[in-house]
Design an enzyme around this catalytic site. Sequence first.
Site, short mmCIF file in Angstrom:
data_model
loop_
_atom_site.label_atom_id
_atom_site.label_comp_id
_atom_site.label_asym_id
_atom_site.label_seq_id
_atom_site.Cartn_x
_atom_site.Cartn_y
_atom_site.Cartn_z
N LEU A 1 0.84 -1.21 0.00
CA LEU A 1 0.00 0.00 0.00
C LEU A 1 0.87 1.25 0.00
O LEU A 1 2.00 1.25 0.48
CB LEU A 1 -0.94 0.01 1.21
CG LEU A 1 -0.37 0.04 2.63
CD1 LEU A 1 0.12 1.41 3.05
CD2 LEU A 1 -1.42 -0.44 3.61
N CYS B 1 9.66 4.14 3.68
CA CYS B 1 9.91 2.87 2.97
C CYS B 1 11.10 2.93 2.01
O CYS B 1 12.07 2.20 2.20
CB CYS B 1 8.66 2.42 2.24
SG CYS B 1 7.36 1.97 3.39
N1 NAD Z 1 4.09 2.83 5.86
C1 NAD Z 1 4.02 2.29 4.65
O1 NAD Z 1 3.63 2.94 3.68
C2 NAD Z 1 4.39 0.85 4.43
C3 NAD Z 1 4.00 0.22 3.25
C4 NAD Z 1 4.33 -1.11 3.06
C5 NAD Z 1 5.08 -1.78 4.02
N2 NAD Z 1 5.47 -1.14 5.15
C6 NAD Z 1 6.22 -1.90 6.17
O2 NAD Z 1 5.31 -2.28 7.20
C7 NAD Z 1 5.99 -2.29 8.47
C8 NAD Z 1 5.26 -1.37 9.44
O3 NAD Z 1 5.35 -0.05 8.93
P1 NAD Z 1 4.45 1.15 9.49
O4 NAD Z 1 4.68 2.31 8.59
O5 NAD Z 1 3.07 0.67 9.70
O6 NAD Z 1 5.16 1.40 10.90
P2 NAD Z 1 4.65 2.31 12.09
O7 NAD Z 1 5.85 2.76 12.80
O8 NAD Z 1 3.66 3.31 11.58
O9 NAD Z 1 3.83 1.29 13.02
C9 NAD Z 1 4.40 0.27 13.78
C10 NAD Z 1 3.53 0.07 15.02
O10 NAD Z 1 4.03 -1.08 15.74
C11 NAD Z 1 3.94 -0.78 17.12
N3 NAD Z 1 4.81 -1.69 17.86
C12 NAD Z 1 6.15 -1.65 18.01
N4 NAD Z 1 6.58 -2.69 18.76
C13 NAD Z 1 5.48 -3.40 19.08
C14 NAD Z 1 5.25 -4.60 19.82
N5 NAD Z 1 6.25 -5.26 20.40
N6 NAD Z 1 4.00 -5.06 19.93
C15 NAD Z 1 2.95 -4.39 19.36
N7 NAD Z 1 3.11 -3.26 18.65
C16 NAD Z 1 4.34 -2.77 18.51
C17 NAD Z 1 4.29 0.68 17.23
O11 NAD Z 1 3.84 1.25 18.45
C18 NAD Z 1 3.57 1.24 16.00
O12 NAD Z 1 2.26 1.63 16.31
C19 NAD Z 1 7.43 -1.88 8.18
O13 NAD Z 1 8.19 -3.03 7.98
C20 NAD Z 1 7.31 -1.12 6.87
O14 NAD Z 1 8.49 -1.16 6.12
C21 NAD Z 1 5.13 0.17 5.40
#
Ligand code: NAD
Length: 443
Positions: free
Chosen positions: A151, A261
């Site tokens: 996404l 990303c």
């Molecule tokens: N943001 C994007 O557009 C996107 C798109 C595709 C893939 N990704 C990938 O998805 C993954 C997540 O990205 P994001 O942007 O959602 O990150 P983010 O930082 O917005 O969210 C991560 C969440 O995980 C929580 N967290 C951390 N440790 C935790 C634990 N032990 N237990 C429960 N919750 C915990 C944090 O509090 C936070 O709310 C990454 O690997 C990223 O590369 C992100």
Amino acid sequence: MKIAVIGTGYVGLVTGTCFAETGNTVTCVDIDEEKVNKLSKGEMTIYEPGLEKLLTRNLREGRLKFTTNLADSVNDSLLLLLALPTPPGEDGSADLSAILKVANDLGKIIKEYKIIIDKSTVPVGTADKVRQAVAANCKSDFDVVSNPEFLREGLAVEDFMKPDRVIIGTSSERAKKILSELYAPFVRQGNPLVFMDVRSAELTKYAANSFLATKISFMNEIAILCEKLGADVDMVRRGLGSDDRIGKRFLFPGIGYGGSCFPKDVQALVQSAAEVDYSFNILKAVMDVNERQKTYLLPRIKEYFNNDLKNKKITLWGLAFKPNTDDIREAPALAIIDELLREGASISAFDPEAMPNVKKKLGDRITFMSTQYDAIKDCDALIIATEWNEFRTPDFDRMFALMKHKVIFDGRNVYEPGRMKDLGFHYESIGRGTFANDTNKNS
Ligand SMILES: NC(=O)c1ccc[n+]([C@@H]2O[C@H](COP(=O)([O-])OP(=O)(O)OC[C@H]3O[C@@H](n4cnc5c(N)ncnc54)[C@H](O)[C@@H]3O)[C@@H](O)[C@H]2O)c1
């Protein structure tokens, strides 16, 4: 189906809400209590078009809830999705500590068959590490599946509901069958559900982001060449993009890519390659070009002001790393602000959504204005750092009247250079020539 989404950031919140929207019962888990409390009350924690409506509806209808209690949500669910952060570690490789910590916890909780689905972007071999970490404490049967997320922030709901493709990496027939059912509502239009082995799925996500970053850096270099050779990058882009093999998208030059990303994923793939003694040269160049590109306009701004930016009032329109998001991670605007402050400029800024996040980071080092027009009042120059739609057709007469010097440095090629010249602005953009207007020249 009963689903626990572990990690409720951008990906987790969109994933959890969209799975609830198709009738599943979803519990989103996070360690951030404040986030969980807000979301439980239907208050948004991120800006993402269309998400709030879905969140409110699914909360109301009882298909979606938020908690900090991992054990209860895991016991109650068949599918455990990991949407945890994988930030760059010191050497640029993905830091898997959040993933492995949760995997370790899961091992102690899981008592019956579960499918652990990795939605985070992780290097090849992570599913094996997760399997080992869970198995260290777990007697029950489970599968670990790689299901990378594609996404785009700003279009996340649309992308999740109608993905170009869904990648599922697993060798388990049982997991395949269940995930086919889970994703059936999302691929009804014929977009493929692509099954593959776990390692290929993990690599596919890095390959996709790195390819897109490469396309951007390539066009940024073509744009620089256009400036040096007297060509127009808009023309080149059109000619280039009409070739089906190349495609029209992702060919817009600018002040570089940012976000959570592309920068980290390109870096992590370079590091993964290094770990198997391979130097991924193209991606190293992509990173170099992007770093340079973020502040590409700075020397031109300095030159315009005879190398003296002290007390110049510079306005930024746009702070987010791209439009339609409040995400400022690795945003080129921040690199520009850093340099301008170092040169002694004073900065006022406007962004429709990202100002609270920048304020948390920069405090009162810059001034935040409540409208785009307030921000340019008496400014010496305007920099466009993010191409929000509302910057595309502004009231140019009003701008002309408000700005002390009618000078625009456009890092996103939002305006047509000829028009800006006719309007009397000094206008510089990327790869399309400079239109000087000497009456504006600041002495
Ligand atoms: N943001 C994007 O557009 C996107 C798109 C595709 C893939 N990704 C990938 O998805 C993954 C997540 O990205 P994001 O942007 O959602 O990150 P983010 O930082 O917005 O969210 C991560 C969440 O995980 C929580 N967290 C951390 N440790 C935790 C634990 N032990 N237990 C429960 N919750 C915990 C944090 O509090 C936070 O709310 C990454 O690997 C990223 O590369 C992100």
